[in-house]
Design a protein around this motif. Structure first.
Motif, short mmCIF file in Angstrom:
data_model
loop_
_atom_site.label_atom_id
_atom_site.label_comp_id
_atom_site.label_asym_id
_atom_site.label_seq_id
_atom_site.Cartn_x
_atom_site.Cartn_y
_atom_site.Cartn_z
N THR A 97 -23.79 -59.80 14.84
CA THR A 97 -23.93 -61.24 14.63
C THR A 97 -24.15 -61.51 13.16
O THR A 97 -24.98 -60.86 12.52
CB THR A 97 -25.14 -61.76 15.43
N ILE A 98 -23.42 -62.46 12.64
CA ILE A 98 -23.52 -62.79 11.22
C ILE A 98 -24.14 -64.17 11.07
O ILE A 98 -23.74 -65.11 11.76
CB ILE A 98 -22.14 -62.71 10.57
N PHE A 99 -25.12 -64.26 10.21
CA PHE A 99 -25.79 -65.54 9.98
C PHE A 99 -25.41 -66.04 8.60
O PHE A 99 -25.67 -65.39 7.59
CB PHE A 99 -27.31 -65.37 10.08
N LEU A 100 -24.78 -67.19 8.60
CA LEU A 100 -24.30 -67.79 7.35
C LEU A 100 -24.90 -69.16 7.26
O LEU A 100 -24.96 -69.88 8.25
CB LEU A 100 -22.80 -68.01 7.43
N SER A 101 -25.32 -69.58 6.08
CA SER A 101 -25.62 -71.00 5.96
C SER A 101 -25.39 -71.45 4.54
O SER A 101 -25.38 -70.66 3.60
CB SER A 101 -27.03 -71.31 6.42
N TRP A 130 -17.27 -59.42 15.33
CA TRP A 130 -18.50 -60.13 15.01
C TRP A 130 -18.49 -61.56 15.51
O TRP A 130 -17.46 -62.15 15.78
CB TRP A 130 -18.78 -60.11 13.51
N ASP A 131 -19.70 -62.06 15.64
CA ASP A 131 -19.97 -63.44 16.01
C ASP A 131 -20.61 -64.08 14.79
O ASP A 131 -21.34 -63.41 14.08
CB ASP A 131 -21.04 -63.45 17.10
N VAL A 132 -20.40 -65.34 14.58
CA VAL A 132 -21.02 -65.98 13.43
C VAL A 132 -21.88 -67.13 13.90
O VAL A 132 -21.46 -67.92 14.75
CB VAL A 132 -19.96 -66.51 12.44
N ILE A 133 -23.11 -67.20 13.40
CA ILE A 133 -23.92 -68.39 13.57
C ILE A 133 -23.97 -69.07 12.22
O ILE A 133 -24.49 -68.51 11.26
CB ILE A 133 -25.34 -68.04 14.07
N GLU A 134 -23.38 -70.24 12.15
CA GLU A 134 -23.25 -70.91 10.86
C GLU A 134 -24.21 -72.07 10.77
O GLU A 134 -24.53 -72.71 11.77
CB GLU A 134 -21.83 -71.45 10.69
N GLY A 135 -24.66 -72.35 9.57
CA GLY A 135 -25.53 -73.50 9.37
C GLY A 135 -25.00 -74.34 8.23
O GLY A 135 -24.82 -73.84 7.14
N ARG A 137 -26.58 -77.25 7.45
CA ARG A 137 -27.76 -77.87 6.85
C ARG A 137 -28.92 -76.90 6.98
O ARG A 137 -28.86 -75.95 7.75
CB ARG A 137 -28.14 -79.14 7.62
N GLU A 138 -29.96 -77.22 6.26
CA GLU A 138 -31.20 -76.46 6.40
C GLU A 138 -31.68 -76.59 7.84
O GLU A 138 -31.76 -77.69 8.38
CB GLU A 138 -32.23 -77.03 5.44
N GLY A 139 -31.97 -75.47 8.46
CA GLY A 139 -32.50 -75.50 9.82
C GLY A 139 -31.48 -75.21 10.90
O GLY A 139 -31.85 -74.95 12.03
N ASP A 140 -30.20 -75.24 10.57
CA ASP A 140 -29.19 -74.99 11.60
C ASP A 140 -29.23 -73.57 12.12
O ASP A 140 -29.11 -73.33 13.32
CB ASP A 140 -27.79 -75.27 11.03
N VAL A 141 -29.42 -72.63 11.21
CA VAL A 141 -29.46 -71.23 11.63
C VAL A 141 -30.71 -70.99 12.46
O VAL A 141 -30.67 -70.31 13.49
CB VAL A 141 -29.42 -70.32 10.39
N ARG A 142 -31.81 -71.59 12.04
CA ARG A 142 -33.06 -71.50 12.80
C ARG A 142 -32.85 -71.99 14.22
O ARG A 142 -33.17 -71.29 15.20
CB ARG A 142 -34.11 -72.35 12.08
N VAL A 191 -26.58 -50.01 19.52
CA VAL A 191 -27.25 -51.07 18.77
C VAL A 191 -26.19 -52.04 18.23
O VAL A 191 -25.10 -51.63 17.86
CB VAL A 191 -28.09 -50.43 17.64
N GLN A 192 -26.50 -53.31 18.27
CA GLN A 192 -25.51 -54.30 17.81
C GLN A 192 -25.79 -54.70 16.36
O GLN A 192 -24.96 -54.48 15.51
CB GLN A 192 -25.52 -55.53 18.70
N GLY A 193 -26.92 -55.28 16.10
CA GLY A 193 -27.27 -55.57 14.72
C GLY A 193 -26.96 -56.98 14.26
O GLY A 193 -26.04 -57.62 14.75
N ASP A 194 -27.76 -57.45 13.32
CA ASP A 194 -27.58 -58.77 12.73
C ASP A 194 -27.35 -58.62 11.24
O ASP A 194 -27.88 -57.71 10.61
CB ASP A 194 -28.83 -59.64 12.94
N LEU A 195 -26.60 -59.55 10.70
CA LEU A 195 -26.34 -59.54 9.26
C LEU A 195 -26.70 -60.91 8.72
O LEU A 195 -26.17 -61.91 9.19
CB LEU A 195 -24.87 -59.22 9.01
N VAL A 196 -27.62 -60.94 7.76
CA VAL A 196 -28.09 -62.22 7.24
C VAL A 196 -27.67 -62.33 5.79
O VAL A 196 -27.84 -61.39 5.02
CB VAL A 196 -29.63 -62.31 7.36
N LEU A 197 -27.12 -63.45 5.42
CA LEU A 197 -26.56 -63.62 4.08
C LEU A 197 -27.44 -64.56 3.26
O LEU A 197 -27.43 -65.76 3.47
CB LEU A 197 -25.15 -64.19 4.22
N GLY A 198 -28.22 -63.99 2.38
CA GLY A 198 -28.98 -64.81 1.46
C GLY A 198 -30.41 -65.06 1.89
O GLY A 198 -30.74 -65.04 3.06
N ARG A 199 -31.25 -65.31 0.89
CA ARG A 199 -32.67 -65.53 1.15
C ARG A 199 -32.91 -66.78 2.00
O ARG A 199 -33.78 -66.79 2.85
CB ARG A 199 -33.38 -65.67 -0.21
#
Lengths: 545, 90
Positions: A97-101, A130-135, A137-142, A191-199
């Protein structure tokens, strides 16, 4: 005839001798071809200045590009064996899973391009899915992550406290999953794993993780500050879009609207999400405010809305009351362009008293956090040029982390220390702060999940810090809070030294790519085995492998 | 189907079967063509070399598995479409 000419010749030559023939200059070859007289000399001073500046800049770009490609290819080669492993048709591949915002003050495109340029090549070399969770705005990924976790908890058999019926989901994803179980298609069991892009995404990720596992399954009935939820959609987008920070007008536009709405609906005890769903986005005009007010005055539509929509996922169209066509048109106009964000179910202060979900696994999916250097502003141009010319370090660092995720050979808990990017805003900046990295007492901080990539915050645009009236929870501005029960379950990927050494030894060439000379030889049919000439094949090497 | 009489139905069945057979033959001959072209390249002997034989086996295997996987995904989407009543992913 023989003795006559000498006299005039003598006289002529005497006359001519003071003006001798000009000595032929320049290259005789050029002269014989009738070409102008080339003389080799340095260009003028101005040309020299121009050529040296443009030339050195071009060289710097090309040098960086060359090494960036090599660095990336090195990590691709390290993981490419995974792509060659065969998978039975009835098994699904590993899916990370990839987290982009969107970075503060910019659109999501910046994050997406970064992903395409630095992360995707390595993932593609290992044939990852992969799957992407995109945001946006602030808070979308949350919100996205928390919702995903809650969905999983429900699927694992947890019941919401309110005793609300869990009806079978109608989403395509769930239907497909159901069918797969029936048809015997297995999921990946590793194991699947998450990938987070940026602080900024990391901050939201941590918040969403806590909200998902520590929060309740059902939305909170009363919100501590209704105004926060109410304005969740509107002012933030306005802030995001106005990069220079002239945000006064949209906020003042939306505030009266929602206040009016609140006043009309106040008697009916609104659940927190109602105000949010019906609040227009930043382009709220007085007309739509008027429409909402009149709709509230009729009595029926608003109150019906209040009764019908009791889940936070209800969007504006599902909560649409039966109305006349003219009003329907107005409603369509005010339909938020961006999907409504689910407000947080818990607050960070309630973590310690919140019960952990009974279905929480002992180990949460491991994560990789990648740097997303993103600096805005005209005055930052020198820094941005410096970073532009040093992207090879970024590519190397990113490739290393992604390779660690793909190999998944070493997963460790968070608090043990390791090498990493640390708090540098950009991986190339190591020489500036690198020396005090290890001695620094506070450097321990950055091996903790709270401190990872902390330096990126210095680059953030000021919209990340700005306060405004009626703001929702600001995940980027708040510091990261981690509950010990969650912390001990969090894991991260790491790359063992042996594999890193192997990659460093690699020269970073694509084994599939042939050199220029080899492809010329193939095209001309000069190869030793007497293969068909390339130009007789049609397309060279396209389908031979 | 119900609107057709017996004669027409028979004819329809005929056309349908022929079309199916044609589709199957297209897929089949394309598979053979692909695998032949990429594997068989030595015409000095009338038998298949063991290297060529192995290559043909792998080639057919690969085609079959890919087709199977695509078929599974297609069925999944079809089921989802049937149950939810809308086009998935929209």
């Amino acid at each position: 005839m023989a003795d006559k000419p000498p006299v005039p010749v003598e006289s002529v030559t005497k006359d001519v001798r003071p003006t001798p023939q000009p000595k032929p200059t320049g290259n005789p070859v050029f002269r014989m071809m009738g070409m102008p007289n080339f003389r080799f000399k340095l260009p003028s001073r101005n040309w020299l200045i121009f050529l040296s500046i443009t030339g050195s800049f071009t060289t710097a770009i090309l040098y960086d590009r060359y090494h960036r490609k090599r660095a990336q290819q090195r990590w691709c080669n390290l993981v490419s064996h995974i792509a060659h492993e065969s998978l039975p048709p009835s098994q699904m591949p590993r899916r990370i899973t990839i987290f982009l915002s969107a970075p503060p003050g910019d659109s999501i495109r910046a994050a997406r391009e970064h992903f395409h340029e630095y992360v995707k090549p390595v993932l593609a070399a290992a044939a990852m899915d992969w799957d992407v969770i995109e945001g946006r705005r602030e808070g979308d990924v949350r919100a996205g992550l928390a919702e995903k976790i809650r969905k999983r908890r429900r699927k694992d058999g947890e019941e919401p406290l309110t005793g609300e019926e869990t009806k079978p989901s109608e989403e395509t994803e769930d239907l497909v999953q159901e069918w797969r179980v029936k048809a015997g298609v297995q999921d990946w069991e590793g194991v699947q794993g998450d990938l987070v892009l940026g602080r900024h995404t990391w901050k939201e990720y941590v918040r969403g993780l806590h909200e998902g596992w520590l929060g309740p399954l059902d939305p909170p009935l009363e919100t501590a500050e209704p105004s926060a939820a109410k304005n969740e959609a509107s002012p933030l987008t306005a802030e995001q879009q106005s990069s220079a920070g002239d945000d006064g007008s949209p906020t003042s536009d939306t505030l009266p609207t929602s206040d009016l709405l609140n006043a009309t609906a106040g008697s009916a005890k609104p659940p927190p999400d109602i105000a949010e769903t019906s609040t227009p986005t930043d382009h709220a005009s007085p007309l739509t405010a008027e429409q909402q007010l009149s709709a509230g005055d009729d009595g029926s539509p608003i109150s019906e809305m209040l009764q019908t929509s009791d889940s936070p996922t209800a969007t504006a169209d599902s909560a649409e009351p039966p109305i006349e066509p003219a009003q329907a048109e107005a409603q369509k106009v005010e339909k938020p362009k961006t999907p409504v964000q689910i407000p947080p179910y818990t607050s960070t202060s309630a973590y310690s008293s919140a019960p952990l979900a009974p279905t929480t696994p002992m180990v949460l999916p491991p994560t990789t956090i990648l740097p997303l250097p993103h600096l805005l502003g005209f005055l930052n141009t020198p820094i941005r040029i410096y970073r532009f010319l040093n992207r090879r370090h970024l590519a190397d660092e990113t490739g290393r982390e992604v390779a660690a995720l793909v190999l998944a050979s070493y997963i460790r808990p968070w608090d043990s220390r390791s090498e990493g990017t640390g708090d540098l805003p950009f991986p190339g900046d190591q020489n500036s702060t690198g020396d005090q990295r290890s001695e620094d007492g506070a450097s321990q901080e950055r091996w903790k999940p709270e401190g990872v990539l902390e330096g990126e915050e210095r680059d953030w645009h000021k919209v990340a810090w700005k306060r405004y009236q009626g703001e929702p929870e600001r995940v980027w501005r708040n510091s990261i809070v981690i509950e010990p029960r969650i912390r001990e379950r969090m894991r991260r990927f790491d790359l063992p030294g042996a594999e890193e050494d192997q990659a460093r030894k690699d020269d970073g060439r694509d084994p599939a790519a042939k050199g220029l000379w080899a492809s010329v030889k193939q095209t001309m049919g000069w190869e030793e085995d007497g293969a068909v000439k390339g130009w007789e094949h049609g397309s060279v090497g396209a389908e031979s492998e | 189907m119900e609107a057709l009489n017996a004669n027409e139905q028979r004819e329809f069945q005929n056309i349908y079967e022929r079309k199916q057979l044609k589709d199957f033959m297209t897929v089949y001959s394309r598979l053979i063509q692909n695998c032949f072209e990429s594997c068989v390249n030595d015409f000095t002997s009338k038998t298949l070399a063991s290297r060529e034989q192995g290559c043909v086996m792998r080639c057919v295997d690969k085609h079959q598995k890919a087709a199977e996987r695509v078929q599974l995904r297609f069925t999944e989407q079809n089921v989802a479409l049937m149950q939810s009543g809308q086009i998935p992913g929209q």
